[in-house]
Design a protein around this motif. Structure first.
Motif, mmCIF file in Angstrom:
data_model
loop_
_atom_site.group_PDB
_atom_site.id
_atom_site.type_symbol
_atom_site.label_atom_id
_atom_site.label_comp_id
_atom_site.label_asym_id
_atom_site.label_seq_id
_atom_site.Cartn_x
_atom_site.Cartn_y
_atom_site.Cartn_z
ATOM 1 N N ASN A 25 2.519 -2.747 4.308
ATOM 2 C CA ASN A 25 2.245 -4.014 3.620
ATOM 3 C C ASN A 25 1.401 -4.954 4.493
ATOM 4 O O ASN A 25 1.898 -5.974 4.955
ATOM 5 C CB ASN A 25 3.568 -4.674 3.212
ATOM 6 C CG ASN A 25 4.430 -5.011 4.418
ATOM 7 O OD1 ASN A 25 4.224 -4.516 5.523
ATOM 8 N ND2 ASN A 25 5.397 -5.869 4.216
ATOM 9 N N THR A 53 4.108 4.129 3.314
ATOM 10 C CA THR A 53 3.898 2.817 2.711
ATOM 11 C C THR A 53 3.704 1.792 3.824
ATOM 12 O O THR A 53 4.234 1.959 4.927
ATOM 13 C CB THR A 53 5.082 2.374 1.821
ATOM 14 O OG1 THR A 53 6.265 2.294 2.609
ATOM 15 C CG2 THR A 53 5.278 3.319 0.652
ATOM 16 N N GLU A 81 4.641 10.236 -2.562
ATOM 17 C CA GLU A 81 4.402 9.121 -1.629
ATOM 18 C C GLU A 81 4.684 9.595 -0.203
ATOM 19 O O GLU A 81 5.766 10.095 0.093
ATOM 20 C CB GLU A 81 5.304 7.947 -1.992
ATOM 21 C CG GLU A 81 4.983 6.682 -1.250
ATOM 22 C CD GLU A 81 5.721 5.492 -1.821
ATOM 23 O OE1 GLU A 81 5.062 4.583 -2.334
ATOM 24 O OE2 GLU A 81 6.980 5.500 -1.752
ATOM 25 N N ASN A 138 0.834 -1.193 0.000
ATOM 26 C CA ASN A 138 0.000 0.000 0.000
ATOM 27 C C ASN A 138 0.874 1.250 0.000
ATOM 28 O O ASN A 138 1.777 1.379 0.828
ATOM 29 C CB ASN A 138 -0.910 0.020 1.223
ATOM 30 C CG ASN A 138 -1.873 -1.140 1.242
ATOM 31 O OD1 ASN A 138 -1.987 -1.876 0.271
ATOM 32 N ND2 ASN A 138 -2.567 -1.321 2.338
ATOM 33 N N SER A 139 0.581 2.144 -0.910
ATOM 34 C CA SER A 139 1.276 3.413 -1.021
ATOM 35 C C SER A 139 0.261 4.529 -0.817
ATOM 36 O O SER A 139 -0.678 4.666 -1.603
ATOM 37 C CB SER A 139 1.920 3.525 -2.412
ATOM 38 O OG SER A 139 2.456 4.804 -2.607
#
Length: 156
Positions: free
Chosen positions: A146, A144, A141, A132-133
């Motif tokens: 995961n 982040t 960005e 996920n960003s």
């Protein structure tokens, strides 16, 4: 009269079988407001001056009202709720990395890619990891993570 079987459900999340490795999707956007920052800092007790002291902003690294990474992460999870509404069983783990500052007025969107999938040893549910960003509307960005989630299999 029971009518549940006659109607599909709007707003239902992905079942394990609806996803595939490499699948990409994104959320709607959400603008972070001063009221959001104030409520989050009060609720979480994250009362660091960086987030709460507008009078002394000139001596700080950023002149705008900075938002805690924890708020950005929490809002990202809220934006992703439709992905797992009614089908999510557990949030198991995630590595979270703050990539840049978020300030009041930023609009965030979460961009996701399915990076891992497997059925559990019990065979009645699946594990799904996404990359996920969280990005500002200009594409920068900000954060982040995961998450590894457990999702229902269809028909279970």
């Amino acid at each position: 009269m029971e009518m549940r079987a006659a109607y599909g459900r709007i707003g239902m999340g992905f079942h394990y079988e609806d996803l595939s490795l490499g699948m990409k999707f994104r959320t709607a956007g959400r603008t972070i407001t001063q009221a959001d920052l104030s409520a989050f800092c009060n609720l979480s007790w994250l009362t660091e001056e960086l987030f709460t002291d507008a009078d002394h902003r000139a001596g700080m690294a950023l002149p705008a009202a900075v938002v805690p990474g924890a708020l950005v992460y929490s809002f990202a999870e809220g934006l992703l709720l439709p992905m797992m509404q009614g089908t999510g069983l557990a949030f198991l783990e995630a590595d979270v990395r703050v990539k840049g500052p978020t300030v009041v007025g930023d609009t965030i969107t979460v961009y996701c890619e399915v990076s891992e999938m497997r059925v559990t040893s019990r065979g009645d549910r699946g594990l799904v990891r996404t990359l996920n960003s969280v990005r500002r509307s200009d594409g920068t960005e900000l954060l982040t993570y995961n998450p590894l989630r457990m999702l229902k299999l269809r028909g279970i």
